[in-house]
Scaffold this motif. Sequence first.
Motif, PDB file in Angstrom:
ATOM      1  N   VAL A  35       5.784  11.122  -2.373  1.00 42.70           N
ATOM      2  CA  VAL A  35       4.908  10.129  -2.986  1.00 42.70           C
ATOM      3  C   VAL A  35       3.882   9.640  -1.983  1.00 42.70           C
ATOM      4  N   GLU A  36       2.612   9.678  -2.408  1.00 44.59           N
ATOM      5  CA  GLU A  36       1.522   9.026  -1.697  1.00 44.59           C
ATOM      6  C   GLU A  36       1.226   7.730  -2.454  1.00 44.59           C
ATOM      7  N   ALA A  37       1.353   6.607  -1.807  1.00 47.60           N
ATOM      8  CA  ALA A  37       1.095   5.324  -2.458  1.00 47.60           C
ATOM      9  C   ALA A  37      -0.359   4.938  -2.265  1.00 47.60           C
ATOM     10  N   GLY A  38      -1.095   4.797  -3.347  1.00 48.32           N
ATOM     11  CA  GLY A  38      -2.500   4.450  -3.273  1.00 48.32           C
ATOM     12  C   GLY A  38      -2.701   2.954  -3.168  1.00 48.32           C
ATOM     13  N   VAL A  39      -3.191   2.491  -2.021  1.00 45.87           N
ATOM     14  CA  VAL A  39      -3.451   1.067  -1.778  1.00 45.87           C
ATOM     15  C   VAL A  39      -4.955   0.850  -1.857  1.00 45.87           C
ATOM     16  N   VAL A  60      -0.360  16.091  -7.459  1.00 45.97           N
ATOM     17  CA  VAL A  60      -1.009  15.726  -8.720  1.00 45.97           C
ATOM     18  C   VAL A  60      -1.105  14.214  -8.826  1.00 45.97           C
ATOM     19  N   SER A  61      -2.012  13.786  -9.682  1.00 45.72           N
ATOM     20  CA  SER A  61      -2.170  12.367  -9.977  1.00 45.72           C
ATOM     21  C   SER A  61      -1.091  11.908 -10.961  1.00 45.72           C
ATOM     22  N   PRO A 113      -4.361  17.851 -13.510  1.00 52.03           N
ATOM     23  CA  PRO A 113      -4.259  18.900 -14.532  1.00 52.03           C
ATOM     24  C   PRO A 113      -4.735  18.419 -15.896  1.00 52.03           C
ATOM     25  N   ARG A 114      -5.170  19.371 -16.718  1.00 54.96           N
ATOM     26  CA  ARG A 114      -5.699  19.093 -18.051  1.00 54.96           C
ATOM     27  C   ARG A 114      -4.883  19.816 -19.126  1.00 54.96           C
ATOM     28  N   ASP A 115      -4.985  19.278 -20.338  1.00 51.24           N
ATOM     29  CA  ASP A 115      -4.424  19.998 -21.477  1.00 51.24           C
ATOM     30  C   ASP A 115      -5.461  21.006 -21.977  1.00 51.24           C
ATOM     31  N   PRO A 116      -5.124  21.842 -22.967  1.00 55.22           N
ATOM     32  CA  PRO A 116      -6.085  22.854 -23.417  1.00 55.22           C
ATOM     33  C   PRO A 116      -7.401  22.279 -23.933  1.00 55.22           C
ATOM     34  N   ALA A 117      -7.405  20.998 -24.334  1.00 54.13           N
ATOM     35  CA  ALA A 117      -8.640  20.366 -24.801  1.00 54.13           C
ATOM     36  C   ALA A 117      -9.452  19.766 -23.665  1.00 54.13           C
ATOM     37  N   GLY A 118      -8.960  19.865 -22.442  1.00 60.70           N
ATOM     38  CA  GLY A 118      -9.684  19.355 -21.290  1.00 60.70           C
ATOM     39  C   GLY A 118      -9.378  17.926 -20.927  1.00 60.70           C
ATOM     40  N   ASP A 169       4.505  19.259  -4.944  1.00 61.43           N
ATOM     41  CA  ASP A 169       5.054  18.887  -3.640  1.00 61.43           C
ATOM     42  C   ASP A 169       4.953  17.381  -3.413  1.00 61.43           C
ATOM     43  N   PHE A 170       3.903  16.774  -3.960  1.00 58.77           N
ATOM     44  CA  PHE A 170       3.720  15.335  -3.812  1.00 58.77           C
ATOM     45  C   PHE A 170       2.900  14.819  -4.984  1.00 58.77           C
ATOM     46  N   THR A 171       2.934  13.520  -5.175  1.00 62.00           N
ATOM     47  CA  THR A 171       2.163  12.855  -6.225  1.00 62.00           C
ATOM     48  C   THR A 171       1.475  11.638  -5.633  1.00 62.00           C
ATOM     49  N   SER A 172       0.385  11.233  -6.270  1.00 58.08           N
ATOM     50  CA  SER A 172      -0.271   9.982  -5.914  1.00 58.08           C
ATOM     51  C   SER A 172       0.123   8.928  -6.948  1.00 58.08           C
ATOM     52  N   VAL A 173       0.616   7.789  -6.469  1.00 59.35           N
ATOM     53  CA  VAL A 173       1.036   6.693  -7.354  1.00 59.35           C
ATOM     54  C   VAL A 173       0.319   5.432  -6.885  1.00 59.35           C
ATOM     55  N   ASN A 174      -0.429   4.813  -7.763  1.00 59.57           N
ATOM     56  CA  ASN A 174      -1.225   3.648  -7.394  1.00 59.57           C
ATOM     57  C   ASN A 174      -0.377   2.376  -7.380  1.00 59.57           C
ATOM     58  N   VAL A 175      -0.405   1.687  -6.244  1.00 58.85           N
ATOM     59  CA  VAL A 175       0.416   0.501  -6.059  1.00 58.85           C
ATOM     60  C   VAL A 175       0.137  -0.555  -7.128  1.00 58.85           C
ATOM     61  N   GLY A 176      -1.115  -0.709  -7.506  1.00 57.31           N
ATOM     62  CA  GLY A 176      -1.487  -1.782  -8.419  1.00 57.31           C
ATOM     63  C   GLY A 176      -1.160  -1.530  -9.873  1.00 57.31           C
ATOM     64  N   GLU A 177      -0.577  -0.376 -10.206  1.00 54.72           N
ATOM     65  CA  GLU A 177      -0.271  -0.067 -11.599  1.00 54.72           C
ATOM     66  C   GLU A 177       1.141  -0.495 -11.987  1.00 54.72           C
ATOM     67  N   GLU A 178       1.301  -0.847 -13.236  1.00 51.29           N
ATOM     68  CA  GLU A 178       2.612  -1.225 -13.760  1.00 51.29           C
ATOM     69  C   GLU A 178       3.612  -0.096 -13.535  1.00 51.29           C
ATOM     70  N   GLY A 179       4.816  -0.462 -13.124  1.00 49.18           N
ATOM     71  CA  GLY A 179       5.879   0.513 -12.944  1.00 49.18           C
ATOM     72  C   GLY A 179       5.840   1.259 -11.627  1.00 49.18           C
TER      73      GLY A 179
END
Length: 244
Positions: free
Chosen positions: A123-127, A72-73, A40-45, A98-108
Amino acid sequence: MKSIKACLNGGRPAPASPTDLAAEAAAAVAAGAEAVHVHPRDPAGRESLAAEDIGAALVAIRRAVPGLRVGVSTGLWITGGDAPRRAAHIAAWRALPDFTSVNVGEEGFTDLVRLLTARGVGVEAGVWRPAEAQAVAGLALERVLIEVLDTPAAAAVPAADAILAALDEAGWTGERLLHGEQDACWPLIAHAGRLGLPTRVGLEDTLVLPDGSPAPGNAALVEKALEVWRSARHDAGERLDPGR
């Protein structure tokens, strides 16, 4: 998920508005997508995790395609690398995906998985690399995404197989979705079909069809990806059972 998810925009400038995302989602589902993933984007894109921007996209898509699973990401770059700010945005969400993608290599990563699951969001864990596979062990995940990035077509399948083997070693027995971006996209859609794994496609992952021609939109990518996936699945079945 049985076969395919549509990733509608990613870092691309369009589709961006809730109205455009909803139209692309409806077209992708008509072409055979079972779920969609959006940025998703804000009104400025700009890519956004703010509650009002997430909510606007979700409401528009769900109005256009009732019952569709929408993800969503949570990419850390969206908050400029600020993990606490990312978590604060997500804690403030009112409309929930319904679900989110969360990258394993990111902080937190682990803390964010726990926050999302506590809120009832899958949660979809991005490896992205084999060394990350161990991090998914023991977590309550909807699925693991095997994501092959910045990889030439000829190296895409070996890169994916290395991550798949690492997940085996880590003891992950849950759902796996296999996909690649750019040059790795189409080889891995076929490989997912051979392995019987779900995959994804959309303007986030590629702008071209397998023959290199420009894709007119997400629906065309989904339609062609299903054709490639099913053909590879059929061929793999014939090799396993040549007398069928």
